[in-house]
Design an enzyme around this catalytic site. Structure first.
Site, PDB file in Angstrom:
ATOM      1  CG  HIS A 173      -1.753   1.102   1.555  1.00 34.94           C
ATOM      2  ND1 HIS A 173      -3.139   0.993   1.622  1.00 34.94           N
ATOM      3  CD2 HIS A 173      -1.495   2.395   1.859  1.00 34.94           C
ATOM      4  CE1 HIS A 173      -3.675   2.152   1.956  1.00 34.94           C
ATOM      5  NE2 HIS A 173      -2.697   3.033   2.118  1.00 34.94           N
ATOM      6  CB  CYS A 205      -3.516   9.271   6.616  1.00 36.56           C
ATOM      7  SG  CYS A 205      -3.946   8.916   8.318  1.00 36.56           S
ATOM      8  CG  ASN A 259      -3.688   5.079  -1.331  1.00 31.04           C
ATOM      9  OD1 ASN A 259      -4.504   5.792  -0.770  1.00 31.04           O
ATOM     10  ND2 ASN A 259      -3.061   4.102  -0.729  1.00 31.04           N
TER      11      ASN A 259
END
Ligand code: HMG
Ligand code: MG
Length: 301
Positions: free
Chosen positions: A207, A240, A249
């Protein structure tokens, strides 16, 4: 190691992609995004998060999102769960997979989940036991594996500690997360090799946030290590709230372009995926961050 013939794309756009958006995205728009992603062939869609709405207001409509999804056979809709309260709500909403999320540093654990690493692991153990008893699968994400916004460099041994605990509590998959995108290919390989010394690489996922433009390179480094599951976010959305400055991402479209180029099967249709990205970019009023989507559109416009 030979590259895998098939890769699972774990789409995090509806959750990681939207959680950081200041302006509310409506429940209907979130559901429409999920429908467009599944129509494009995406078969794992992290739909929402059963976290505290005081901490992440954008995810407050979690139960409504789950209720509104037209579930497609073969597609799973994992949800983020930080504690028992979240698990109970997720089960009531019909979730089939819970994602617990720990961190490799104390500072990030405290900021993101208001507890120490080991307090978090104790909570997740209770969550995992209860979830597995109810027939849910449990995945474990580990934040800041390649750098922490508060502590800087992270020792792979700290990642191994959390990964082993998540493995012991029954997580079927453990995700190495580069929350702030500072990782590079060599560091990515080193942390994966450290964790793979304890957990089979086939049960690890990657990730990678793309803050420094390294995420596609990190995906490739992880592929070479034998990882065959990658989190990505449509149009490169995300971030985040507890990692200031970190961007989205890696874009799903960019990962798909890489994988298609390598002849690796994903089951995803690029044109429909780009349409889904355009849809959500229209909703939030920003251009896509996917280089592949921009280039392909420019050629076919
Ligand atoms: P806390 O304040 O310590 O919780 O937060 P608490 O247990 O003391 O409860 C305080 C209040 O929150 C109570 O309500 C609880 O009922 C409520 P009050 O009595 O004050 O009205 N509450 C909840 N409400 C709804 N759902 C829940 C829940 N739990 C408590 N599940 C807590 C601790 C973990 C809840 C909080 O810190 C939290 O929600 N954190 C989540 C933060 C977050 O979602 N961050 C972003 C996702 S992680 C991420 O993006 C990283 C990832 O992408 C990987 C990577 O890139 O690194 C996964
Ligand atoms: Mg993330």
């Amino acid at each position: 190691m030979p590259l895998p013939g098939k890769v699972r794309i774990f789409e995090v756009g509806p959750r990681d992609g939207l959680q950081n958006e200041a302006a509310p995205v409506s429940t209907a728009e979130k559901i429409e995004l999920i429908h467009r992603l599944q129509d494009a062939g995406v078969s794992i869609i992290e739909a929402t998060a059963f976290v505290s709405p005081k901490w992440v207001p954008q995810m407050a409509d979690n139960a409504e999102v789950m209720a509104g999804i037209r579930r497609k056979p073969g597609v799973t809709y994992p949800v983020l769960v930080p504690n028992m309260k979240g698990l109970e709500a997720a089960i009531a909403a019909g979730a089939d997979e819970a994602v617990v999320f720990g961190a490799a540093t104390e500072s990030f654990s405290k900021r993101n989940t208001n507890c120490t690493i080991d307090e978090g692991l104790a909570r997740f153990e209770e969550v995992a036991q209860a979830a597995i008893a109810k027939g849910l699968r449990v995945r474990g994400d580990i934040s800041v594996c390649l750098g922490c916004p508060y502590e800087g460099a992270v020792d792979p041994a700290a990642v191994v500690h959390v990964a082993r605990a998540l493995d012991a509590m029954g997580c079927y998959e453990i995700t190495i997360c580069d929350t702030i995108g500072t990782g590079t290919a060599g560091k990515t390989r080193a942390v994966i090799e450290a964790v793979a010394g304890h957990i089979p690489v086939g049960r690890l996922a990657g990730h990678f946030h793309d803050t420094y433009g390294q995420a596609v390179a990190n995906v490739y480094a992880a592929l070479e290590c034998g990882i065959a599951t990658f989190d990505s976010s449509i149009a490169g959305l995300g971030g985040c709230p507890y990692a200031k400055g970190a961007t989205g991402n890696v874009a799903t479209e960019d990962v798909l372009y890489l994988l298609d180029g390598l002849g690796i099967e994903t089951g995803i249709d690029m044109r429909k995926l780009i349409d889904a990205g355009e849809y959500i970019c229209g909703v939030i009023g920003r251009p896509t961050l996917s280089r592949a989507a921009r280039a392909i559109r420019a050629k076919t416009a």
